[in-house]
Design a protein around this motif. Structure first.
Motif, PDB file in Angstrom:
ATOM      1  N   UNK A 114      59.624  10.613  37.616  1.00 45.63           N
ATOM      2  CA  UNK A 114      60.930   9.966  37.898  1.00 45.63           C
ATOM      3  C   UNK A 114      62.050  10.819  37.578  1.00 45.63           C
ATOM      4  N   UNK A 115      62.902  10.714  38.463  1.00 41.85           N
ATOM      5  CA  UNK A 115      64.035  11.761  38.257  1.00 41.85           C
ATOM      6  C   UNK A 115      65.087  11.235  36.892  1.00 41.85           C
ATOM      7  N   UNK A 116      64.895   9.857  36.851  1.00 41.94           N
ATOM      8  CA  UNK A 116      65.584   9.408  35.692  1.00 41.94           C
ATOM      9  C   UNK A 116      65.082   9.770  34.279  1.00 41.94           C
ATOM     10  N   UNK A 117      63.994  10.588  34.105  1.00 45.07           N
ATOM     11  CA  UNK A 117      63.582  11.016  33.023  1.00 45.07           C
ATOM     12  C   UNK A 117      64.355  12.184  32.552  1.00 45.07           C
ATOM     13  N   UNK A 118      64.930  12.787  33.733  1.00 45.14           N
ATOM     14  CA  UNK A 118      65.709  14.045  33.107  1.00 45.14           C
ATOM     15  C   UNK A 118      66.735  13.682  32.311  1.00 45.14           C
ATOM     16  N   UNK A 119      67.311  12.659  32.449  1.00 54.95           N
ATOM     17  CA  UNK A 119      68.485  12.072  31.554  1.00 54.95           C
ATOM     18  C   UNK A 119      67.857  11.314  30.552  1.00 54.95           C
ATOM     19  N   UNK A 120      66.957  10.217  30.515  1.00 52.58           N
ATOM     20  CA  UNK A 120      66.514   9.603  29.607  1.00 52.58           C
ATOM     21  C   UNK A 120      65.785  10.256  28.622  1.00 52.58           C
ATOM     22  N   UNK A 121      64.816  11.394  29.033  1.00 54.64           N
ATOM     23  CA  UNK A 121      63.910  11.802  27.904  1.00 54.64           C
ATOM     24  C   UNK A 121      63.689  13.321  28.600  1.00 54.64           C
ATOM     25  N   UNK A 122      64.898  14.242  28.207  1.00 53.41           N
ATOM     26  CA  UNK A 122      65.045  15.537  28.731  1.00 53.41           C
ATOM     27  C   UNK A 122      63.576  16.248  28.506  1.00 53.41           C
ATOM     28  N   UNK A 123      63.229  16.125  27.081  1.00 53.21           N
ATOM     29  CA  UNK A 123      61.973  16.795  26.861  1.00 53.21           C
ATOM     30  C   UNK A 123      60.823  16.720  27.337  1.00 53.21           C
ATOM     31  N   UNK A 124      60.497  15.419  27.597  1.00 52.00           N
ATOM     32  CA  UNK A 124      59.376  14.931  28.542  1.00 52.00           C
ATOM     33  C   UNK A 124      59.713  15.528  30.026  1.00 52.00           C
ATOM     34  N   UNK A 125      60.837  15.606  30.364  1.00 45.88           N
ATOM     35  CA  UNK A 125      60.850  15.960  31.932  1.00 45.88           C
ATOM     36  C   UNK A 125      60.658  17.590  31.757  1.00 45.88           C
ATOM     37  N   UNK A 126      61.022  18.073  30.724  1.00 45.61           N
ATOM     38  CA  UNK A 126      60.696  19.519  30.653  1.00 45.61           C
ATOM     39  C   UNK A 126      59.172  19.762  30.534  1.00 45.61           C
ATOM     40  N   UNK A 127      58.419  19.147  29.998  1.00 45.92           N
ATOM     41  CA  UNK A 127      56.856  19.147  29.958  1.00 45.92           C
ATOM     42  C   UNK A 127      56.360  18.702  31.385  1.00 45.92           C
ATOM     43  N   UNK A 128      57.016  17.840  32.110  1.00 47.00           N
ATOM     44  CA  UNK A 128      56.615  17.444  33.394  1.00 47.00           C
ATOM     45  C   UNK A 128      56.717  18.451  34.282  1.00 47.00           C
ATOM     46  N   UNK A 129      58.081  19.185  34.217  1.00 49.29           N
ATOM     47  CA  UNK A 129      58.280  20.199  35.017  1.00 49.29           C
ATOM     48  C   UNK A 129      57.472  21.461  34.930  1.00 49.29           C
ATOM     49  N   UNK A 130      57.260  21.707  33.751  1.00 44.79           N
ATOM     50  CA  UNK A 130      56.449  22.952  33.365  1.00 44.79           C
ATOM     51  C   UNK A 130      55.033  22.847  33.426  1.00 44.79           C
ATOM     52  N   UNK A 131      54.218  21.693  33.347  1.00 41.73           N
ATOM     53  CA  UNK A 131      53.011  21.499  33.190  1.00 41.73           C
ATOM     54  C   UNK A 131      52.329  22.410  34.310  1.00 41.73           C
ATOM     55  N   UNK A 132      51.150  22.968  33.913  1.00 41.78           N
ATOM     56  CA  UNK A 132      50.597  23.894  34.904  1.00 41.78           C
ATOM     57  C   UNK A 132      49.118  24.082  34.596  1.00 41.78           C
ATOM     58  N   UNK A 133      48.136  23.589  35.581  1.00 37.78           N
ATOM     59  CA  UNK A 133      46.743  23.564  35.448  1.00 37.78           C
ATOM     60  C   UNK A 133      46.262  24.564  36.575  1.00 37.78           C
ATOM     61  N   UNK A 134      44.926  24.710  36.567  1.00 41.30           N
ATOM     62  CA  UNK A 134      44.393  25.501  37.956  1.00 41.30           C
ATOM     63  C   UNK A 134      43.121  24.692  38.369  1.00 41.30           C
ATOM     64  N   UNK A 135      42.432  24.860  39.226  1.00 48.09           N
ATOM     65  CA  UNK A 135      41.339  24.359  39.671  1.00 48.09           C
ATOM     66  C   UNK A 135      40.070  24.328  38.874  1.00 48.09           C
ATOM     67  N   UNK A 136      39.736  25.289  38.026  1.00 52.15           N
ATOM     68  CA  UNK A 136      38.804  25.525  37.228  1.00 52.15           C
ATOM     69  C   UNK A 136      39.057  24.662  36.183  1.00 52.15           C
ATOM     70  N   UNK A 137      40.129  24.594  35.598  1.00 55.25           N
ATOM     71  CA  UNK A 137      40.449  23.791  34.370  1.00 55.25           C
ATOM     72  C   UNK A 137      40.127  22.232  34.771  1.00 55.25           C
ATOM     73  N   UNK A 138      40.900  21.868  35.833  1.00 57.17           N
ATOM     74  CA  UNK A 138      40.528  20.465  36.271  1.00 57.17           C
ATOM     75  C   UNK A 138      39.237  20.025  36.433  1.00 57.17           C
ATOM     76  N   UNK A 139      38.495  20.880  37.084  1.00 55.45           N
ATOM     77  CA  UNK A 139      36.959  20.793  37.261  1.00 55.45           C
ATOM     78  C   UNK A 139      36.257  20.527  36.025  1.00 55.45           C
ATOM     79  N   UNK A 140      36.773  21.294  34.991  1.00 55.85           N
ATOM     80  CA  UNK A 140      35.833  21.132  33.819  1.00 55.85           C
ATOM     81  C   UNK A 140      36.405  20.054  32.952  1.00 55.85           C
ATOM     82  N   UNK A 141      37.706  19.555  33.345  1.00 57.49           N
ATOM     83  CA  UNK A 141      38.080  18.071  32.873  1.00 57.49           C
ATOM     84  C   UNK A 141      37.188  16.969  33.269  1.00 57.49           C
ATOM     85  N   UNK A 142      36.873  16.970  34.634  1.00 56.12           N
ATOM     86  CA  UNK A 142      36.356  16.075  35.459  1.00 56.12           C
ATOM     87  C   UNK A 142      34.833  15.921  34.804  1.00 56.12           C
ATOM     88  N   UNK A 143      34.166  17.109  34.817  1.00 59.83           N
ATOM     89  CA  UNK A 143      32.748  17.225  34.304  1.00 59.83           C
ATOM     90  C   UNK A 143      32.815  16.549  32.969  1.00 59.83           C
TER      91      UNK A 143
END
Length: 324
Positions: free
Chosen positions: A265-294
């Motif tokens: 939600x765009x409102x997070x940028x104003x209400x919780x800027x540190x959370x918005x930063x995490x949401x904006x920067x989060x980065x995974x890849x296919x191997x990591x997500x496959x390992x998680x589901x396994x």
């Protein structure tokens, strides 16, 4: 995965009403509310976000089960703050409505590449020469997958509520195997349990498959060949966009490469800027997500327990999401 739905021409009021009923004061009590649809990788990612936010920012995070349209409606209203794994282009209509048109939702640009298609066990494919999606429209091939004697095979096209399930109906019509197969829908856990049992018993199975996913680690699968993706031949309309969606749609080519993107939600940028930063920067890849589901599905780890282990083991990565 996935996935699965509207520009909300006729469904927005209904969805909005559901949002109003579902997200009352107990939900709003949490600092951050994350929507969680019904497939393993999104459940893993949601719990990783929950742990990362709680341990690093000291906020209370609540996870709420919901369908894709409801999560988008809730982000638009402020009742929810993030959808951890939006499949694109599967959810293109929701993305267009809330990101492009309304501007109330933001997409994280760090997509995880994904494949979608149809698969059958390799041993069965080799034995019977099933290599192409065109083979499914052959009545003799379809008969090999007929478990109830009605003259038609059974093919799993996905779970109810996934956008990809509707698209697989379109693809089945376009290729013609809707005439030779019964298109079945069921929860993913049940479908892949049936695959496990079929392989152990040497029986046939055919259905929707995708990456990132543990199934390719567990089993040797034949991906059915099909013509390469062609945007000019991919005309997909979702049922809530047009009552005649199936009749008007066609998609007789392979899926384009999909990408999984966190949306928030765009409102997070104003209400919780540190959370918005995490949401904006989060980065995974296919191997990591496959390992998680396994870990969640095969190793049977509790999602939050696993997330705490993962965040502890990947501290540098998580701290990078919180950096400027």
């Amino acid at each position: 995965m996935k996935s699965i739905l509207s520009k909300h021409a006729g469904g927005s009021l209904c969805a909005a009403a559901l949002v109003g009923l579902a997200f009352t004061s107990p939900v709003r009590a949490a600092d951050v509310v994350i929507g969680v649809p019904n497939w393993p990788s999104v459940q893993a990612t949601a719990n990783v976000l929950k742990v990362a936010i709680e341990e690093n920012l000291g906020l209370d995070v609540e996870l709420q089960n919901a369908t894709n349209p409801i999560v988008f409606e809730a982000m638009d209203s402020g009742a929810m703050h993030a959808h951890p794994e939006v499949w694109m282009p599967n959810q293109q209509n929701l993305h267009d409505t809330f990101v492009k048109d309304k501007g109330s939702v933001v997409m994280n640009r760090n997509g995880v590449a994904a494949f979608q298609g149809m698969c059958t066990p390799q041993q069965f494919a080799d034995k019977h020469g099933v290599k192409s999606i065109d083979d499914l429209s052959n009545p003799d091939i379809a008969a090999l997958y007929d478990s109830d004697g009605d003259g038609r095979g059974e093919i799993w096209i996905g779970a109810p509520g996934w956008a990809s399930t509707n698209i697989e109906k379109i693809r089945a019509k376009s290729y013609g195997y809707d005439q030779t197969f019964e298109l079945t829908e069921s929860d993913e856990t049940l479908a892949y349990a049936a695959l496990d049992n079929a392989i152990k018993a040497g029986k046939p199975w055919v259905g929707f498959c995708y990456t990132p996913h543990y199934v390719f680690v567990l089993h040797d699968m034949q991906i059915l060949g099909e013509p390469a993706y062609d945007a000019g031949k991919w005309n997909v309309i979702q049922p809530t966009d047009d009552p005649a969606w199936l009749e008007k749609s066609s998609a007789g080519v392979a899926w384009d490469t999909a990408y999984l993107h966190l949306h928030y939600a765009k409102s997070v940028e104003q209400d919780q800027p540190e959370v918005a930063k995490l949401f904006r920067n989060m980065k995974l890849d296919t191997d990591i997500v496959s390992e998680m589901t396994y870990a969640l599905v095969i190793d049977k780890k509790e999602a939050e327990d696993y997330a705490r282990e993962w965040v502890a083991e990947n501290e540098d990565l998580v701290l990078g999401w919180l950096a400027d």
